[in-house]
Design a protein around this motif. Structure first.
Motif, mmCIF file in Angstrom:
data_model
loop_
_atom_site.group_PDB
_atom_site.id
_atom_site.type_symbol
_atom_site.label_atom_id
_atom_site.label_comp_id
_atom_site.label_asym_id
_atom_site.label_seq_id
_atom_site.Cartn_x
_atom_site.Cartn_y
_atom_site.Cartn_z
ATOM 1 N N MET A 1 -16.470 -37.850 -51.335
ATOM 2 C CA MET A 1 -15.816 -38.381 -50.158
ATOM 3 C C MET A 1 -16.856 -39.120 -49.325
ATOM 4 S SD MET A 1 -13.555 -36.616 -47.164
ATOM 5 C CE MET A 1 -12.117 -36.554 -48.197
ATOM 6 N N LEU A 2 -16.458 -40.270 -48.822
ATOM 7 C CA LEU A 2 -17.336 -41.080 -47.990
ATOM 8 C C LEU A 2 -16.765 -41.198 -46.590
ATOM 9 C CD1 LEU A 2 -18.036 -44.022 -50.466
ATOM 10 C CD2 LEU A 2 -19.509 -42.069 -49.969
ATOM 11 N N SER A 3 -17.634 -41.168 -45.637
ATOM 12 C CA SER A 3 -17.284 -41.370 -44.237
ATOM 13 C C SER A 3 -17.874 -42.728 -43.846
ATOM 14 C CB SER A 3 -17.901 -40.240 -43.419
ATOM 15 O OG SER A 3 -17.731 -40.467 -42.048
ATOM 16 N N ILE A 4 -17.014 -43.682 -43.489
ATOM 17 C CA ILE A 4 -17.471 -45.057 -43.254
ATOM 18 C C ILE A 4 -17.035 -45.533 -41.882
ATOM 19 C CG2 ILE A 4 -17.209 -47.462 -44.001
ATOM 20 C CD1 ILE A 4 -17.081 -46.506 -46.850
ATOM 21 N N ASP A 5 -17.951 -46.231 -41.210
ATOM 22 C CA ASP A 5 -17.637 -46.867 -39.941
ATOM 23 C C ASP A 5 -18.697 -47.917 -39.655
ATOM 24 O OD1 ASP A 5 -16.100 -47.416 -37.716
ATOM 25 O OD2 ASP A 5 -16.579 -45.558 -36.666
ATOM 26 N N GLU A 6 -18.538 -48.583 -38.530
ATOM 27 C CA GLU A 6 -19.536 -49.553 -38.110
ATOM 28 C C GLU A 6 -20.005 -49.238 -36.702
ATOM 29 O OE1 GLU A 6 -15.522 -50.746 -37.515
ATOM 30 O OE2 GLU A 6 -16.531 -51.035 -39.420
ATOM 31 N N LYS A 7 -21.221 -49.644 -36.447
ATOM 32 C CA LYS A 7 -21.829 -49.521 -35.120
ATOM 33 C C LYS A 7 -22.090 -50.959 -34.677
ATOM 34 C CE LYS A 7 -25.689 -47.258 -32.746
ATOM 35 N NZ LYS A 7 -24.909 -46.528 -31.757
ATOM 36 N N PRO A 8 -21.150 -51.541 -33.910
ATOM 37 C CA PRO A 8 -21.294 -52.951 -33.547
ATOM 38 C C PRO A 8 -22.257 -53.154 -32.381
ATOM 39 C CG PRO A 8 -19.247 -52.092 -32.665
ATOM 40 C CD PRO A 8 -19.883 -50.978 -33.473
ATOM 41 N N SER A 60 -21.898 -59.965 -37.656
ATOM 42 C CA SER A 60 -20.616 -59.706 -36.998
ATOM 43 C C SER A 60 -19.981 -58.498 -37.674
ATOM 44 C CB SER A 60 -19.702 -60.933 -37.121
ATOM 45 O OG SER A 60 -19.489 -61.252 -38.493
ATOM 46 N N HIS A 61 -18.798 -58.094 -37.182
ATOM 47 C CA HIS A 61 -18.090 -56.992 -37.846
ATOM 48 C C HIS A 61 -16.628 -57.374 -38.058
ATOM 49 C CE1 HIS A 61 -17.690 -55.960 -33.580
ATOM 50 N NE2 HIS A 61 -16.578 -55.325 -33.889
ATOM 51 N N THR A 62 -16.458 -58.370 -38.911
ATOM 52 C CA THR A 62 -15.118 -58.851 -39.244
ATOM 53 C C THR A 62 -14.564 -58.064 -40.434
ATOM 54 O OG1 THR A 62 -15.925 -60.489 -40.832
ATOM 55 C CG2 THR A 62 -15.772 -61.186 -38.502
ATOM 56 N N VAL A 85 -13.032 -41.974 -45.565
ATOM 57 C CA VAL A 85 -12.535 -41.686 -44.223
ATOM 58 C C VAL A 85 -12.948 -42.832 -43.313
ATOM 59 C CG1 VAL A 85 -12.667 -40.109 -42.254
ATOM 60 C CG2 VAL A 85 -12.695 -39.206 -44.593
ATOM 61 N N VAL A 86 -11.969 -43.457 -42.663
ATOM 62 C CA VAL A 86 -12.218 -44.544 -41.714
ATOM 63 C C VAL A 86 -11.355 -44.314 -40.479
ATOM 64 C CG1 VAL A 86 -12.879 -46.310 -43.408
ATOM 65 C CG2 VAL A 86 -10.483 -46.014 -42.831
ATOM 66 N N ASP A 87 -11.726 -44.980 -39.382
ATOM 67 C CA ASP A 87 -10.894 -44.886 -38.182
ATOM 68 C C ASP A 87 -9.867 -46.012 -38.184
ATOM 69 O OD1 ASP A 87 -12.270 -47.166 -37.339
ATOM 70 O OD2 ASP A 87 -13.559 -46.060 -35.972
ATOM 71 N N ASN A 88 -9.117 -46.131 -37.110
ATOM 72 C CA ASN A 88 -8.013 -47.085 -37.049
ATOM 73 C C ASN A 88 -8.398 -48.453 -36.499
ATOM 74 O OD1 ASN A 88 -5.644 -45.585 -38.006
ATOM 75 N ND2 ASN A 88 -6.257 -44.183 -36.393
ATOM 76 N N LEU A 89 -9.662 -48.811 -36.557
ATOM 77 C CA LEU A 89 -10.102 -50.125 -36.121
ATOM 78 C C LEU A 89 -9.408 -51.195 -36.967
ATOM 79 C CD1 LEU A 89 -12.119 -51.544 -34.190
ATOM 80 C CD2 LEU A 89 -13.733 -51.548 -36.106
ATOM 81 N N ALA A 90 -9.009 -52.275 -36.335
ATOM 82 C CA ALA A 90 -8.273 -53.335 -37.036
ATOM 83 C C ALA A 90 -9.031 -53.876 -38.245
ATOM 84 C CB ALA A 90 -7.949 -54.470 -36.062
ATOM 85 N N PHE A 111 -7.223 -42.357 -42.849
ATOM 86 C CA PHE A 111 -7.464 -42.771 -41.471
ATOM 87 C C PHE A 111 -7.494 -41.565 -40.534
ATOM 88 C CE2 PHE A 111 -5.758 -46.473 -43.587
ATOM 89 C CZ PHE A 111 -6.588 -47.481 -43.125
ATOM 90 N N THR A 112 -8.509 -41.536 -39.663
ATOM 91 C CA THR A 112 -8.560 -40.488 -38.655
ATOM 92 C C THR A 112 -7.488 -40.786 -37.614
ATOM 93 O OG1 THR A 112 -10.203 -41.682 -37.342
ATOM 94 C CG2 THR A 112 -11.038 -40.082 -38.953
ATOM 95 N N PRO A 113 -6.974 -39.765 -36.943
ATOM 96 C CA PRO A 113 -5.993 -40.015 -35.877
ATOM 97 C C PRO A 113 -6.634 -40.825 -34.747
ATOM 98 C CG PRO A 113 -6.061 -37.681 -36.470
ATOM 99 C CD PRO A 113 -7.200 -38.334 -37.154
ATOM 100 N N SER A 114 -5.828 -41.577 -34.028
ATOM 101 C CA SER A 114 -6.329 -42.344 -32.888
ATOM 102 C C SER A 114 -7.037 -41.416 -31.910
ATOM 103 C CB SER A 114 -5.188 -43.055 -32.167
ATOM 104 O OG SER A 114 -4.626 -44.020 -33.017
ATOM 105 N N GLY A 115 -8.173 -41.869 -31.393
ATOM 106 C CA GLY A 115 -8.935 -41.077 -30.436
ATOM 107 C C GLY A 115 -9.702 -39.923 -31.041
ATOM 108 N N SER A 116 -9.819 -39.897 -32.350
ATOM 109 C CA SER A 116 -10.492 -38.778 -33.006
ATOM 110 C C SER A 116 -11.652 -39.246 -33.879
ATOM 111 C CB SER A 116 -9.499 -38.000 -33.870
ATOM 112 O OG SER A 116 -8.460 -37.489 -33.084
#
Length: 191
Positions: A1-8, A60-62, A85-90, A111-116
């Motif tokens: 399992m991977l946890s992925i996000d960006e730090k803009p 950028s983070h497109t 696992v990702v958040d709800n970012l567009a 997707f993680t729940p909004s605000g989580s």
């Protein structure tokens, strides 16, 4: 399992004067003012089973940047089945992402729940990176900042290990119950 996000918008800040090191009877000091040298957007994937991190900086983070990063990540794992696992970012959903997922049947997004966003473990790693390598750094250029991030990732992966929960389920539930009770009191007082 991977946890992925960006730090803009990770800023390459350089102090206007060099810091003064610790001396006998004196703490280290640095100037309050700085020069902005630019920003980079960091994408990171934390393997929750091993603690290893895959990271890449972009200007950028497109959505296209995200999918380019995802191509890099899946190349590292070959054809293995990946749960991400990702958040709800567009950036993480839309027609382009749907098309990409149809081409990569071995990848499933969760997707993680909004605000989580705190549920996404890579957020913990971003905090560690910030405290250890970015917070007090001085960077003469964006490339200097990117090199610092890449060096940190390389050193992190040399001794990577998964994050371990230290709280029990009972402790977590008890804290949530206290917060819920206090929140109800606050609401009752404001009505």
């Amino acid at each position: 399992m991977l946890s992925i996000d960006e730090k803009p918008g990770v800023q390459a800040l350089d102090r206007t004067q060099p810091p003064r090191p610790v001396a006998s009877g004196r703490v280290a000091t640095r100037t309050h003012d700085y020069q902005r040298k630019g920003t980079t957007d960091l994408f990171a994937a934390l393997d929750v089973g091993t603690g290893r991190v895959t990271a890449r900086c972009f200007p950028s983070h497109t959505r296209a940047d995200f999918l380019t990063f995802m191509d890099q990540v899946i190349a590292e794992y070959g054809g293995a089945e990946l749960h991400v696992v990702v958040d709800n970012l567009a950036t993480h959903y839309g027609p382009d992402v749907d098309t990409w997922l149809r081409r990569h049947k071995n990848v499933t997004f969760h997707f993680t729940p909004s605000g989580s966003s705190w549920l996404n473990q890579v957020e913990n790693w971003f905090g560690i990176l910030t405290r250890h390598a970015l917070q007090h750094g001085a960077f003469v250029s964006v490339q200097d900042l990117v090199n610092t991030i890449n060096n940190y990732v390389e050193n992190w992966n040399w001794d990577a290990h998964p994050f371990e929960w230290t709280a029990t389920a009972e402790e977590i539930v008890a804290k949530v119950e206290v917060l819920h009770r206090e929140f109800r009191k606050l609401l009752a007082n404001n009505l």
